[in-house]
Design an enzyme around this catalytic site. Structure first.
Site, PDB file in Angstrom:
ATOM      1  N   SER A 177       3.451  -6.099 -10.239  1.00 44.71           N
ATOM      2  CA  SER A 177       4.504  -5.899 -11.253  1.00 44.71           C
ATOM      3  C   SER A 177       4.010  -6.477 -12.583  1.00 44.71           C
ATOM      4  CB  SER A 177       5.772  -6.651 -10.836  1.00 44.71           C
ATOM      5  OG  SER A 177       6.679  -6.720 -11.919  1.00 44.71           O
ATOM      6  N   ASN A 181       3.719  -1.757  -0.575  1.00 41.33           N
ATOM      7  CA  ASN A 181       4.748  -1.572  -1.602  1.00 41.33           C
ATOM      8  C   ASN A 181       6.024  -2.357  -1.299  1.00 41.33           C
ATOM      9  OD1 ASN A 181       6.394   0.183  -3.659  1.00 41.33           O
ATOM     10  ND2 ASN A 181       7.400   0.500  -1.682  1.00 41.33           N
ATOM     11  N   VAL A 198       7.617  -6.627   7.276  1.00 39.13           N
ATOM     12  CA  VAL A 198       6.206  -6.896   6.958  1.00 39.13           C
ATOM     13  C   VAL A 198       5.876  -8.389   6.930  1.00 39.13           C
ATOM     14  CG1 VAL A 198       5.812  -4.736   5.676  1.00 39.13           C
ATOM     15  CG2 VAL A 198       6.574  -6.794   4.439  1.00 39.13           C
ATOM     16  N   TYR A 211       9.422 -14.368  -7.747  1.00 41.93           N
ATOM     17  CA  TYR A 211       8.926 -12.981  -7.785  1.00 41.93           C
ATOM     18  C   TYR A 211       7.616 -12.904  -8.595  1.00 41.93           C
ATOM     19  CZ  TYR A 211       9.170  -7.884  -8.541  1.00 41.93           C
ATOM     20  OH  TYR A 211       8.904  -6.532  -8.579  1.00 41.93           O
ATOM     21  N   ARG A 252      12.822   3.904   0.441  1.00 43.47           N
ATOM     22  CA  ARG A 252      13.588   4.153  -0.794  1.00 43.47           C
ATOM     23  C   ARG A 252      12.646   4.057  -1.991  1.00 43.47           C
ATOM     24  NH1 ARG A 252      16.923  -0.350  -1.697  1.00 43.47           N
ATOM     25  NH2 ARG A 252      16.188  -1.525   0.075  1.00 43.47           N
ATOM     26  N   LYS A 282       3.932 -11.743  -7.252  1.00 39.88           N
ATOM     27  CA  LYS A 282       3.240 -10.562  -7.802  1.00 39.88           C
ATOM     28  C   LYS A 282       1.926 -10.943  -8.480  1.00 39.88           C
ATOM     29  CE  LYS A 282       6.194  -7.449  -6.489  1.00 39.88           C
ATOM     30  NZ  LYS A 282       5.799  -6.423  -5.514  1.00 39.88           N
ATOM     31  N   SER A 319       9.708   0.824   6.743  1.00 42.37           N
ATOM     32  CA  SER A 319      10.660   0.034   5.955  1.00 42.37           C
ATOM     33  C   SER A 319      11.378  -0.904   6.903  1.00 42.37           C
ATOM     34  CB  SER A 319      11.629   0.933   5.179  1.00 42.37           C
ATOM     35  OG  SER A 319      12.568   1.492   6.053  1.00 42.37           O
ATOM     36  N   ALA A 321       5.449 -15.272  -9.175  1.00 38.81           N
ATOM     37  CA  ALA A 321       4.350 -15.924  -8.439  1.00 38.81           C
ATOM     38  C   ALA A 321       3.846 -15.010  -7.332  1.00 38.81           C
ATOM     39  CB  ALA A 321       4.831 -17.255  -7.859  1.00 38.81           C
TER      40      ALA A 321
HETATM   41  P1  NDP Z   1      13.677  -0.853  -3.497  1.00 37.59           P
HETATM   42  O1  NDP Z   1      14.523  -2.084  -3.383  1.00 37.59           O
HETATM   43  O2  NDP Z   1      14.281   0.401  -3.996  1.00 37.59           O
HETATM   44  O3  NDP Z   1      13.002  -0.556  -2.054  1.00 37.59           O
HETATM   45  C1  NDP Z   1      12.314  -1.571  -1.379  1.00 37.59           C
HETATM   46  C2  NDP Z   1      11.732  -1.016  -0.095  1.00 37.59           C
HETATM   47  O4  NDP Z   1      11.027  -2.085   0.544  1.00 37.59           O
HETATM   48  C3  NDP Z   1      12.792  -0.548   0.882  1.00 37.59           C
HETATM   49  O5  NDP Z   1      12.353   0.613   1.566  1.00 37.59           O
HETATM   50  C4  NDP Z   1      12.899  -1.729   1.865  1.00 37.59           C
HETATM   51  O6  NDP Z   1      13.293  -1.339   3.188  1.00 37.59           O
HETATM   52  C5  NDP Z   1      11.486  -2.220   1.884  1.00 37.59           C
HETATM   53  N1  NDP Z   1      11.402  -3.615   2.315  1.00 37.59           N
HETATM   54  C6  NDP Z   1      11.964  -4.702   1.746  1.00 37.59           C
HETATM   55  N2  NDP Z   1      11.677  -5.807   2.461  1.00 37.59           N
HETATM   56  C7  NDP Z   1      10.917  -5.398   3.506  1.00 37.59           C
HETATM   57  C8  NDP Z   1      10.327  -6.061   4.607  1.00 37.59           C
HETATM   58  N3  NDP Z   1      10.443  -7.384   4.790  1.00 37.59           N
HETATM   59  N4  NDP Z   1       9.620  -5.333   5.508  1.00 37.59           N
HETATM   60  C9  NDP Z   1       9.483  -3.988   5.346  1.00 37.59           C
HETATM   61  N5  NDP Z   1      10.019  -3.308   4.321  1.00 37.59           N
HETATM   62  C10 NDP Z   1      10.737  -4.010   3.420  1.00 37.59           C
HETATM   63  O7  NDP Z   1      12.430  -1.310  -4.379  1.00 37.59           O
HETATM   64  P2  NDP Z   1      11.559  -0.494  -5.468  1.00 37.59           P
HETATM   65  O8  NDP Z   1      11.235   0.844  -4.959  1.00 37.59           O
HETATM   66  O9  NDP Z   1      12.175  -0.671  -6.787  1.00 37.59           O
HETATM   67  O10 NDP Z   1      10.238  -1.413  -5.479  1.00 37.59           O
HETATM   68  C11 NDP Z   1       9.107  -1.126  -4.667  1.00 37.59           C
HETATM   69  C12 NDP Z   1       7.999  -2.113  -5.032  1.00 37.59           C
HETATM   70  O11 NDP Z   1       7.700  -1.993  -6.407  1.00 37.59           O
HETATM   71  C13 NDP Z   1       8.352  -3.572  -4.795  1.00 37.59           C
HETATM   72  O12 NDP Z   1       7.237  -4.284  -4.330  1.00 37.59           O
HETATM   73  C14 NDP Z   1       8.739  -4.043  -6.171  1.00 37.59           C
HETATM   74  O13 NDP Z   1       8.579  -5.444  -6.322  1.00 37.59           O
HETATM   75  C15 NDP Z   1       7.776  -3.266  -7.024  1.00 37.59           C
HETATM   76  N6  NDP Z   1       8.195  -3.120  -8.407  1.00 37.59           N
HETATM   77  C16 NDP Z   1       9.379  -2.486  -8.713  1.00 37.59           C
HETATM   78  C17 NDP Z   1       9.767  -2.367 -10.045  1.00 37.59           C
HETATM   79  C18 NDP Z   1      11.045  -1.696 -10.454  1.00 37.59           C
HETATM   80  O14 NDP Z   1      11.366  -1.740 -11.655  1.00 37.59           O
HETATM   81  N7  NDP Z   1      11.795  -1.059  -9.562  1.00 37.59           N
HETATM   82  C19 NDP Z   1       8.935  -2.925 -11.118  1.00 37.59           C
HETATM   83  C20 NDP Z   1       7.732  -3.560 -10.675  1.00 37.59           C
HETATM   84  C21 NDP Z   1       7.389  -3.644  -9.369  1.00 37.59           C
HETATM   85  P3  NDP Z   1      14.764  -0.709   3.496  1.00 37.59           P
HETATM   86  O15 NDP Z   1      14.757   0.649   2.850  1.00 37.59           O
HETATM   87  O16 NDP Z   1      14.775  -0.599   4.987  1.00 37.59           O
HETATM   88  O17 NDP Z   1      15.741  -1.656   2.920  1.00 37.59           O
END
Ligand code: NDP
Length: 247
Positions: free
Chosen positions: A142, A90, A64, A155, A16, A159, A37, A157
């Site tokens: 982040s 990511n 992960v 979060y 996603r 990042k 994912s 800590a």
């Molecule tokens: P989303 O919540 O939209 O998507 C997160 C994705 O990470 C999903 O595909 C999810 O899998 C996967 N995921 C979560 N936990 C695990 C795990 N334990 N093992 C494998 N996969 C996992 O997040 P965003 O796209 O918004 O964020 C992506 C990254 O960017 C993150 O690290 C976030 O902290 C960082 N970020 C986001 C910001 C924002 O404003 N959106 C700002 C700054 C940083 P599944 O699809 O199967 O649920």
């Protein structure tokens, strides 16, 4: 000429949001993509989109933060794909709460996914990077890891930790032709930020000089730069992509 022609990229959290945008951007630039994912369904959907762009895709459901699952997945990927050129750590989650009320479980889950997850996945591919004497590691941190945020000490800590991790890995692997960089996104429109209350969103916008939230594609563009030949001489850096929020 495609910037990532015939390279193989592993993207965690590709199901996603930002991870999906990175997977599709890389595929559009000629890379084959391993989509990881938590859920098979989300990985599968993005893999279908990658294949529609004419590239090979693998879809895996891997937590992960689970060492054994990560090791098994890396072995499978290296056996099937033969090599990995780019790794994007990511996958990330939030479990927000004020320090005084934060449970140990919410602290541990966020650290395990956001920080330990990047450590485990990077470690699993490092031998391959060293052997081939090339590789690009891109960690999605982040702006919260740079400036903190009330209600997000876990979060922030994780990042901030990811930045120290990136710099150490960059120093360890530089002599073998491997770079490691981080991207610090600001507030990006994804499922993660969809639940922001209207007042909070309005307050946030006031702190963003460019006056809008970012899009997942904005982060994908930065990841493409760090993966591309143009970033050959860039390592250990944090590229902030936040509409000017932190400067
Ligand atoms: P989303 O919540 O939209 O998507 C997160 C994705 O990470 C999903 O595909 C999810 O899998 C996967 N995921 C979560 N936990 C695990 C795990 N334990 N093992 C494998 N996969 C996992 O997040 P965003 O796209 O918004 O964020 C992506 C990254 O960017 C993150 O690290 C976030 O902290 C960082 N970020 C986001 C910001 C924002 O404003 N959106 C700002 C700054 C940083 P599944 O699809 O199967 O649920």
């Amino acid at each position: 000429m495609s910037q990532l022609a015939n390279q193989i990229a592993v993207v965690t959290g590709a199901g996603r949001g930002i991870g999906r945008a990175i997977a599709l951007k890389f595929a559009a630039e000629g890379a084959d993509v391993v989509c990881i994912s938590r859920t098979q369904e989300n990985s599968d959907k993005v893999a279908v989109e990658v294949r529609a762009l004419g590239r090979r895709a693998w879809a895996l459901a891997v937590d992960v933060s689970d060492s054994l699952s990560v090791t098994a997945a890396a072995e499978k990927i290296l056996a099937e794909a033969g090599r990995v050129d780019i790794l994007v750590n990511n996958a990330g989650i939030t479990r927000d709460g004020l320090l005084m009320r934060m449970s140990d479980a919410d602290w541990d889950t966020v650290m395990d996914t956001n920080l330990k997850g990047a450590f485990l996945v990077t470690k699993a591919f490092t031998r391959a990077f060293l052997k081939q004497r090339s590789g690009r590691i891109i960690n999605i941190s982040s702006v919260i890891g740079l400036i903190g945020n009330p209600g997000q000490c876990n979060y922030a800590a994780s990042k901030a930790g990811l930045i120290g991790f990136t710099q150490s890995v960059a120093r360890e692997l530089a002599s073998r032709g491997v770079t490691a960089n981080a991207i610090a996104p600001g507030f990006i429109e994804t499922d993660m930020t969809a639940e922001l209350k209207e007042e909070l969103r309005a307050a946030l916008l006031k702190q963003i000089p460019l006056g809008c939230l970012g899009k997942a594609e904005d982060i994908a563009g930065a990841a493409l730069y760090l993966a591309s030949p143009a970033a050959r001489y860039v390592t250990g850096q944090v590229l902030t992509v936040d509409g000017g929020m932190v400067m």
